[in-house]
Design a protein around this motif. Structure first.
Motif, PDB file in Angstrom:
ATOM      1  N   PHE A   1       0.860  -1.182   0.000  1.00  0.00           N
ATOM      2  CA  PHE A   1       0.000   0.000   0.000  1.00  0.00           C
ATOM      3  C   PHE A   1       0.888   1.220   0.000  1.00  0.00           C
ATOM      4  CE2 PHE A   1      -2.421  -3.298   2.234  1.00  0.00           C
ATOM      5  CZ  PHE A   1      -3.616  -3.252   1.539  1.00  0.00           C
TER       6      PHE A   1
ATOM      7  N   GLY B   1       0.300  -9.280  15.440  1.00  0.00           N
ATOM      8  CA  GLY B   1      -0.582  -8.170  15.083  1.00  0.00           C
ATOM      9  C   GLY B   1       0.035  -7.344  13.961  1.00  0.00           C
ATOM     10  N   GLN B   2      -0.813  -6.897  13.056  1.00  0.00           N
ATOM     11  CA  GLN B   2      -0.405  -6.001  11.966  1.00  0.00           C
ATOM     12  C   GLN B   2       0.586  -6.623  10.977  1.00  0.00           C
ATOM     13  OE1 GLN B   2      -1.675  -2.705  11.413  1.00  0.00           O
ATOM     14  NE2 GLN B   2      -3.147  -3.784  12.670  1.00  0.00           N
ATOM     15  N   CYS B   3       0.696  -7.958  10.962  1.00  0.00           N
ATOM     16  CA  CYS B   3       1.692  -8.562  10.065  1.00  0.00           C
ATOM     17  C   CYS B   3       1.179  -8.683   8.640  1.00  0.00           C
ATOM     18  CB  CYS B   3       2.177  -9.908  10.598  1.00  0.00           C
ATOM     19  SG  CYS B   3       1.085 -11.289  10.268  1.00  0.00           S
ATOM     20  N   GLY B   4      -0.146  -8.555   8.464  1.00  0.00           N
ATOM     21  CA  GLY B   4      -0.692  -8.638   7.110  1.00  0.00           C
ATOM     22  C   GLY B   4      -1.700  -9.767   6.938  1.00  0.00           C
ATOM     23  N   LYS B   5      -2.225 -10.297   8.049  1.00  0.00           N
ATOM     24  CA  LYS B   5      -3.142 -11.447   7.982  1.00  0.00           C
ATOM     25  C   LYS B   5      -4.460 -11.086   7.296  1.00  0.00           C
ATOM     26  CE  LYS B   5      -3.123 -12.029  12.501  1.00  0.00           C
ATOM     27  NZ  LYS B   5      -2.246 -10.911  12.892  1.00  0.00           N
ATOM     28  N   THR B   6      -5.038  -9.950   7.717  1.00  0.00           N
ATOM     29  CA  THR B   6      -6.343  -9.576   7.148  1.00  0.00           C
ATOM     30  C   THR B   6      -6.198  -9.233   5.663  1.00  0.00           C
ATOM     31  OG1 THR B   6      -7.208  -8.886   9.280  1.00  0.00           O
ATOM     32  CG2 THR B   6      -8.253  -7.912   7.355  1.00  0.00           C
ATOM     33  N   VAL B   7      -5.096  -8.586   5.316  1.00  0.00           N
ATOM     34  CA  VAL B   7      -4.850  -8.269   3.902  1.00  0.00           C
ATOM     35  C   VAL B   7      -4.802  -9.569   3.092  1.00  0.00           C
ATOM     36  CG1 VAL B   7      -3.159  -7.334   2.275  1.00  0.00           C
ATOM     37  CG2 VAL B   7      -3.691  -6.072   4.370  1.00  0.00           C
TER      38      VAL B   7
ATOM     39  N   GLU C   1      -9.752 -13.931  13.068  1.00  0.00           N
ATOM     40  CA  GLU C   1      -9.723 -13.679  14.518  1.00  0.00           C
ATOM     41  C   GLU C   1     -11.134 -13.523  15.086  1.00  0.00           C
ATOM     42  OE1 GLU C   1      -6.502 -11.421  16.190  1.00  0.00           O
ATOM     43  OE2 GLU C   1      -5.867 -10.778  14.190  1.00  0.00           O
TER      44      GLU C   1
ATOM     45  N   ARG D   1       5.406  -8.148   9.827  1.00  0.00           N
ATOM     46  CA  ARG D   1       5.189  -7.568   8.508  1.00  0.00           C
ATOM     47  C   ARG D   1       6.497  -7.304   7.762  1.00  0.00           C
ATOM     48  NH1 ARG D   1       2.971  -2.113   9.138  1.00  0.00           N
ATOM     49  NH2 ARG D   1       4.999  -1.451   8.418  1.00  0.00           N
TER      50      ARG D   1
HETATM   51  N1  LIG Z   1      -6.178  -0.233   2.691  1.00  0.00           N
HETATM   52  C1  LIG Z   1      -4.973  -0.064   3.246  1.00  0.00           C
HETATM   53  N2  LIG Z   1      -4.236   1.021   2.984  1.00  0.00           N
HETATM   54  C2  LIG Z   1      -3.026   1.202   3.533  1.00  0.00           C
HETATM   55  N3  LIG Z   1      -2.439   0.321   4.371  1.00  0.00           N
HETATM   56  C3  LIG Z   1      -3.136  -0.776   4.689  1.00  0.00           C
HETATM   57  C4  LIG Z   1      -4.427  -1.042   4.143  1.00  0.00           C
HETATM   58  N4  LIG Z   1      -4.863  -2.231   4.629  1.00  0.00           N
HETATM   59  C5  LIG Z   1      -3.889  -2.682   5.444  1.00  0.00           C
HETATM   60  N5  LIG Z   1      -2.845  -1.825   5.483  1.00  0.00           N
HETATM   61  C6  LIG Z   1      -1.601  -2.012   6.233  1.00  0.00           C
HETATM   62  O1  LIG Z   1      -1.140  -3.335   6.049  1.00  0.00           O
HETATM   63  C7  LIG Z   1      -0.571  -3.840   7.244  1.00  0.00           C
HETATM   64  C8  LIG Z   1      -1.157  -5.177   7.593  1.00  0.00           C
HETATM   65  O2  LIG Z   1      -2.509  -5.011   7.984  1.00  0.00           O
HETATM   66  P1  LIG Z   1      -3.458  -6.218   8.376  1.00  0.00           P
HETATM   67  O3  LIG Z   1      -4.769  -5.620   8.730  1.00  0.00           O
HETATM   68  O4  LIG Z   1      -3.436  -7.250   7.323  1.00  0.00           O
HETATM   69  O5  LIG Z   1      -2.748  -6.803   9.670  1.00  0.00           O
HETATM   70  P2  LIG Z   1      -3.208  -8.023  10.582  1.00  0.00           P
HETATM   71  O6  LIG Z   1      -2.123  -9.015  10.597  1.00  0.00           O
HETATM   72  O7  LIG Z   1      -4.559  -8.471  10.141  1.00  0.00           O
HETATM   73  O8  LIG Z   1      -3.298  -7.326  12.006  1.00  0.00           O
HETATM   74  P3  LIG Z   1      -4.296  -7.631  13.255  1.00  0.00           P
HETATM   75  O9  LIG Z   1      -3.762  -8.844  13.941  1.00  0.00           O
HETATM   76  O10 LIG Z   1      -4.157  -6.415  14.084  1.00  0.00           O
HETATM   77  O11 LIG Z   1      -5.668  -7.827  12.719  1.00  0.00           O
HETATM   78  C9  LIG Z   1      -0.816  -2.781   8.311  1.00  0.00           C
HETATM   79  O12 LIG Z   1       0.373  -2.084   8.517  1.00  0.00           O
HETATM   80  C10 LIG Z   1      -1.866  -1.879   7.729  1.00  0.00           C
HETATM   81  O13 LIG Z   1      -1.705  -0.563   8.175  1.00  0.00           O
END
Ligand SMILES: Nc1ncnc2c1ncn2[C@@H]1O[C@H](COP(=O)(O)OP(=O)(O)OP(=O)(O)O)[C@@H](O)[C@H]1O
Ligand SMILES: [Mg+2]
Length: 256
Positions: free
Chosen positions: A17, A46-52, A164, A215
């Motif tokens: 992104f 947390g925030q490693c990119g799982k949801t993405v 989660e 991440r």
């Molecule tokens: N639409 C977007 N625009 C910019 N950055 C994004 C976007 N979506 C996610 N990110 C970034 O990508 C990174 C990974 O986000 P993600 O939500 O996948 O983390 P996660 O592993 O699901 O975290 P959590 O355990 O907190 O749910 C984060 O740094 C987030 O800020």
């Protein structure tokens, strides 16, 4: 597990992104296979990119690179064969439990009597018999997640993604829900991809656990988990797996 059929192939997924402070690489070169009817856990800090990653698999965001192949065919956009349960289930507050669960079958044009009988099966399965006419505001957090699970099953997906789903619940409810989800999976065999940042939850639920780095999410290791179910969290075998994963993780992961 190896003898099972591969249902989903994740190939070289990459996503970044651009933001105020330049480019953020969220997922980098992730490839793995998912087997038919397995309970696969994706474990990462947390925030490693799982949801993405999940959103790419569900077709909600487009990868920069890579492919998602379902039953041998590349997935383009959202495919109803892949269903999702979110961290905080977005139930429609003005609809009853039954009406929330019915959304998918109603959308597909299933008649009222048939869809209510069909949805009742899933309401019973998640332990909400008697709450069909309740509204979301009258339910506890755990019960709302049960509705979310029933709704996802009623959509009849081939693959169920859970992001989660118990992260917002208190510890006691969370344990109860982990047992529930294992029981439901046992009764209604479906391929599940379950994301968590909790090692214990991963060991309790997964047939396999894919451990991700900080991440950008890249695969650190894949742990097969053939422990008999229901699993005993204080057995030596369980502790051993839990320790070997926690010894291999980055600090931000939940160890409890
Ligand atoms: N639409 C977007 N625009 C910019 N950055 C994004 C976007 N979506 C996610 N990110 C970034 O990508 C990174 C990974 O986000 P993600 O939500 O996948 O983390 P996660 O592993 O699901 O975290 P959590 O355990 O907190 O749910 C984060 O740094 C987030 O800020
Ligand atoms: Mg997330």
């Amino acid at each position: 597990m190896a003898a099972n059929k591969v249902i989903l192939q994740i190939r070289n997924l990459k996503k970044s992104f651009s933001g105020k402070n330049g480019e953020v690489l969220a997922v980098n070169d992730v490839s793995f296979d998912v087997y038919d009817n397995e309970f696969l856990v994706l474990l990462g800090p947390g925030q490693c990119g799982k949801t993405v990653m999940l959103n790419m698999i569900a077709g909600l965001i487009e990868p920069d690179e890579g492919e998602i192949i379902l039953n041998g065919k590349p997935v383009r956009g959202h495919d109803p064969k892949i269903g999702m349960v979110l961290q905080r289930t977005a139930l429609m507050p003005w609809k009853t439990v039954m009406s929330n669960v019915e959304i998918g079958p109603k959308w597909r044009g299933v008649g009222k009597a048939e869809r209510q009988a069909y949805c009742q099966k899933f309401i019973d399965l998640v332990g909400l018999t008697g709450f069909e006419k309740s509204f979301p505001a009258q339910l506890s957090g755990g019960m709302k997640q049960r509705v979310g699970i029933a709704r996802a099953y009623a959509n009849d997906p081939e693959i169920l993604i859970m992001d989660e789903p118990f992260g917002a619940l208190d510890a006691q409810t969370r344990y109860a829900m982990e047992e529930e989800v294992a029981r439901i999976w046992d009764q209604q065999k479906r391929t599940v991809i379950f994301v968590t940042n909790n090692i214990e939850e991963a060991c309790f639920l997964g047939d396999r656990i894919i451990l991700f780095s900080n991440r950008p999410a890249t695969i650190k290791e894949i742990y097969p988990n053939e422990m008999a179910r229901p699993r005993d969290m204080i057995s030596e075998e369980f502790m051993k797996l839990r320790t070997s994963i926690s010894d291999n993780t980055d600090l931000a992961i939940d160890t409890l």
